[in-house]
Design an enzyme around this catalytic site. Structure first.
Site, short mmCIF file in Angstrom:
data_model
loop_
_atom_site.label_atom_id
_atom_site.label_comp_id
_atom_site.label_asym_id
_atom_site.label_seq_id
_atom_site.Cartn_x
_atom_site.Cartn_y
_atom_site.Cartn_z
N GLU A 12 0.85 -1.21 0.00
CA GLU A 12 0.00 0.00 0.00
C GLU A 12 0.88 1.26 0.00
O GLU A 12 1.86 1.34 0.73
CB GLU A 12 -0.90 -0.03 1.25
CG GLU A 12 -1.87 1.12 1.29
CD GLU A 12 -2.90 0.95 2.39
OE1 GLU A 12 -3.54 -0.12 2.49
OE2 GLU A 12 -3.06 1.90 3.18
N ALA A 37 -8.41 11.68 3.53
CA ALA A 37 -9.64 11.97 4.27
C ALA A 37 -10.48 12.98 3.48
O ALA A 37 -9.96 13.98 2.98
CB ALA A 37 -9.29 12.52 5.63
N HIS A 77 -8.00 3.02 -3.68
CA HIS A 77 -8.88 3.18 -2.51
C HIS A 77 -9.90 4.27 -2.83
O HIS A 77 -9.58 5.25 -3.51
CB HIS A 77 -8.09 3.63 -1.29
CG HIS A 77 -7.15 2.61 -0.74
ND1 HIS A 77 -6.96 2.44 0.61
CD2 HIS A 77 -6.36 1.71 -1.35
CE1 HIS A 77 -6.07 1.47 0.81
NE2 HIS A 77 -5.68 1.01 -0.37
N ASP A 112 -20.14 -6.18 13.71
CA ASP A 112 -18.98 -5.98 12.84
C ASP A 112 -18.87 -7.11 11.81
O ASP A 112 -18.58 -6.87 10.63
CB ASP A 112 -17.71 -5.97 13.71
CG ASP A 112 -16.76 -4.85 13.32
OD1 ASP A 112 -17.26 -3.79 12.92
OD2 ASP A 112 -15.55 -5.05 13.41
N LYS A 162 -20.75 -6.76 3.08
CA LYS A 162 -19.85 -6.26 2.02
C LYS A 162 -19.56 -7.41 1.05
O LYS A 162 -19.53 -7.20 -0.17
CB LYS A 162 -18.54 -5.74 2.63
CG LYS A 162 -18.72 -4.52 3.54
CD LYS A 162 -17.37 -3.87 3.86
CE LYS A 162 -17.12 -3.67 5.33
NZ LYS A 162 -15.92 -2.89 5.66
N GLN A 207 -7.10 -3.87 9.22
CA GLN A 207 -6.47 -2.76 9.93
C GLN A 207 -5.19 -3.30 10.56
O GLN A 207 -5.09 -4.51 10.81
CB GLN A 207 -7.46 -2.28 11.01
CG GLN A 207 -7.08 -1.04 11.75
CD GLN A 207 -6.85 0.13 10.80
OE1 GLN A 207 -5.74 0.30 10.30
NE2 GLN A 207 -7.86 0.94 10.57
P1 FAD Z 1 -17.71 0.34 7.24
O1 FAD Z 1 -17.47 -1.09 6.94
O2 FAD Z 1 -18.75 1.06 6.47
O3 FAD Z 1 -18.13 0.51 8.74
C1 FAD Z 1 -17.26 0.57 9.85
C2 FAD Z 1 -17.98 0.07 11.09
O4 FAD Z 1 -19.08 0.89 11.38
C3 FAD Z 1 -18.48 -1.33 10.82
O5 FAD Z 1 -17.63 -2.23 11.46
C4 FAD Z 1 -19.87 -1.34 11.32
O6 FAD Z 1 -19.98 -2.20 12.41
C5 FAD Z 1 -20.21 0.09 11.65
N1 FAD Z 1 -21.31 0.51 10.78
C6 FAD Z 1 -21.34 0.54 9.44
N2 FAD Z 1 -22.52 0.98 8.98
C7 FAD Z 1 -23.24 1.24 10.07
C8 FAD Z 1 -24.53 1.73 10.27
N3 FAD Z 1 -25.34 2.05 9.25
N4 FAD Z 1 -24.96 1.89 11.54
C9 FAD Z 1 -24.16 1.56 12.57
N5 FAD Z 1 -22.91 1.12 12.45
C10 FAD Z 1 -22.46 0.94 11.23
N6 FAD Z 1 -9.52 5.65 5.18
C11 FAD Z 1 -9.41 6.63 4.24
O7 FAD Z 1 -9.93 7.73 4.45
N7 FAD Z 1 -8.72 6.44 3.08
C12 FAD Z 1 -8.13 5.26 2.78
O8 FAD Z 1 -7.52 5.11 1.71
C13 FAD Z 1 -8.23 4.19 3.74
N8 FAD Z 1 -7.68 2.98 3.50
C14 FAD Z 1 -7.85 1.95 4.39
C15 FAD Z 1 -7.35 0.69 4.09
C16 FAD Z 1 -7.50 -0.37 4.98
C17 FAD Z 1 -6.94 -1.74 4.62
C18 FAD Z 1 -8.18 -0.16 6.22
C19 FAD Z 1 -8.31 -1.29 7.21
C20 FAD Z 1 -8.70 1.09 6.54
C21 FAD Z 1 -8.54 2.15 5.63
N9 FAD Z 1 -9.08 3.42 5.88
C22 FAD Z 1 -8.95 4.43 4.95
C23 FAD Z 1 -9.74 3.70 7.16
C24 FAD Z 1 -11.26 3.45 7.10
O9 FAD Z 1 -11.85 4.43 6.27
C25 FAD Z 1 -11.77 3.52 8.54
O10 FAD Z 1 -11.33 2.40 9.26
C26 FAD Z 1 -13.26 3.77 8.71
O11 FAD Z 1 -13.51 4.23 10.04
C27 FAD Z 1 -14.10 2.52 8.52
O12 FAD Z 1 -14.11 2.15 7.22
P2 FAD Z 1 -14.86 0.79 6.76
O13 FAD Z 1 -14.76 0.73 5.29
O14 FAD Z 1 -14.40 -0.35 7.58
O15 FAD Z 1 -16.35 1.17 7.18
#
Ligand code: FAD
Length: 303
Positions: free
Chosen positions: A25, A59, A85, A169, A176, A187
């Site tokens: 990455e 962000a 991403h 979670d 997805k 993470q």
């Molecule tokens: P989601 O899967 O949508 O949700 C996160 C959590 O929120 C879920 O576990 C779920 O339990 C809860 N949730 C989801 N929907 C709901 C709902 N409707 N109501 C209540 N709870 C809910 N961030 C960036 O900005 N740019 C990047 O390029 C980036 N790259 C990343 C790459 C990796 C491999 C990882 C692990 C993270 C990355 N992130 C990045 C960070 C990521 O955006 C954050 O971790 C963010 O807080 C959660 O993203 P997610 O896609 O897991 O979210």
């Protein structure tokens, strides 16, 4: 784990016949100097034939153009398969669909679909854009509609901090996958058992999609503390103590990082983990050293 045991795991990893698969990455560079550093790293890592290389999205979409430029250049100038991403933050569905169409037209076939962090900063509540995709589950479905992309998503071995329960979670990850994602990339975490317990939890919940550990070679514990608090990862006391007193000694910090990260990867490999995703921070040296220790070689060296 004793030093002798760690050494055995590293020796076993280096001797293993099947090479682990790796992905790398990068983040989009902000200046010409950083761009040169990124490209030097990409060129050094390219011979390891990674499964894919991914480029993060800042962000709130702040790096939208830079991410696109970097990914397009990887398509045009290298043999690598890039993954872009993309997050839901700060944009309508229409805007995000436009970004997806542009990626498809540029030859990109792999998206890492993420919700993104709250625009107010880590720890503040997440509010979706009123006309945007609500979460990663939604974005995966949108990306699949926009093109037949391969889609990776984030998974959280210590549970996402916004998730009330483990069950929630895991259901979120399943949703997805149901919408078209093919793998979870984790993470970062610093104890192999954290990832192995998470793998067990998913297996117990009937999830058999691949999950790839996200490996962060830590060289600066101080800088990491804030990030770790926001994303729900635990920074173990033993790791903090290893860096005690090394604030002004970056060379020793890098050597410590190589040793601890190689040990983490070797431990995971000894438990059957075959894929590793490295958060390179746009530098090749540590990732190259760790790959070598776990048995990943450039094609001509492996032959
Ligand atoms: P989601 O899967 O949508 O949700 C996160 C959590 O929120 C879920 O576990 C779920 O339990 C809860 N949730 C989801 N929907 C709901 C709902 N409707 N109501 C209540 N709870 C809910 N961030 C960036 O900005 N740019 C990047 O390029 C980036 N790259 C990343 C790459 C990796 C491999 C990882 C692990 C993270 C990355 N992130 C990045 C960070 C990521 O955006 C954050 O971790 C963010 O807080 C959660 O993203 P997610 O896609 O897991 O979210």
């Amino acid at each position: 784990m004793s030093i002798a045991h760690a050494h055995n795991l590293i020796a076993e990893a280096a001797e293993r016949l099947a090479q682990p698969r790796v992905s790398f990455e990068f983040f989009p560079p902000k200046s010409e100097a950083l761009e040169a550093q990124l490209w030097e790293s990409i060129r050094k890592l390219e011979p390891l034939s990674p499964s894919f290389v991914s480029v993060t999205y800042g962000a709130g979409g702040s790096t939208r153009d830079r991410t696109h430029r970097t990914v397009s250049r990887i398509v045009d100038e290298t043999s690598l398969k890039p993954a872009a991403h993309l997050t839901c933050v700060g944009a309508s569905r229409e805007e995000i669909d436009g970004v997806l169409r542009d990626y498809w037209a540029a030859g990109v076939r792999h998206i890492v679909a993420l919700r993104g962090d709250p625009p107010g900063g880590l720890g503040t509540p997440y509010e979706p854009h009123p006309e945007g995709y609500a979460s990663a589950v939604d974005l995966v479905a949108g990306a699949k509609r926009a093109g037949d992309f391969e889609i990776s998503v984030a998974v959280h071995p210590e549970k996402h901090p916004a998730s009330a329960t483990w069950a929630h979670d895991i259901e979120n990850f399943k949703a997805k996958l149901a919408n078209g994602a093919t793998r979870g990339v984790s993470q970062f975490f610093f104890d192999a058992d954290v990832f192995l317990r998470f793998r067990d939890r998913l297996a117990a919940a009937g999830v058999d999609a691949p999950i790839v550990p996200g490996i962060m070679p830590v060289t600066n514990v101080k800088g990491l503390k804030k990030m770790v608090d926001g994303c729900g990862a635990t920074l173990p006391g033993w790791l903090v103590r290893l860096f005690d007193g090394l604030d002004d000694d970056p060379d020793t910090r890098r050597l410590v990082a190589a040793a601890t990260t190689a040990q983490l990867c070797a431990h995971l490999a000894s438990e059957g983990v075959e894929d590793f995703h490295f958060y390179t921070l746009n530098r090749a040296d540590l990732t190259l050293a760790i790959c070598r220790i776990i048995g990943v070689r450039a094609k001509e060296q492996a032959a």
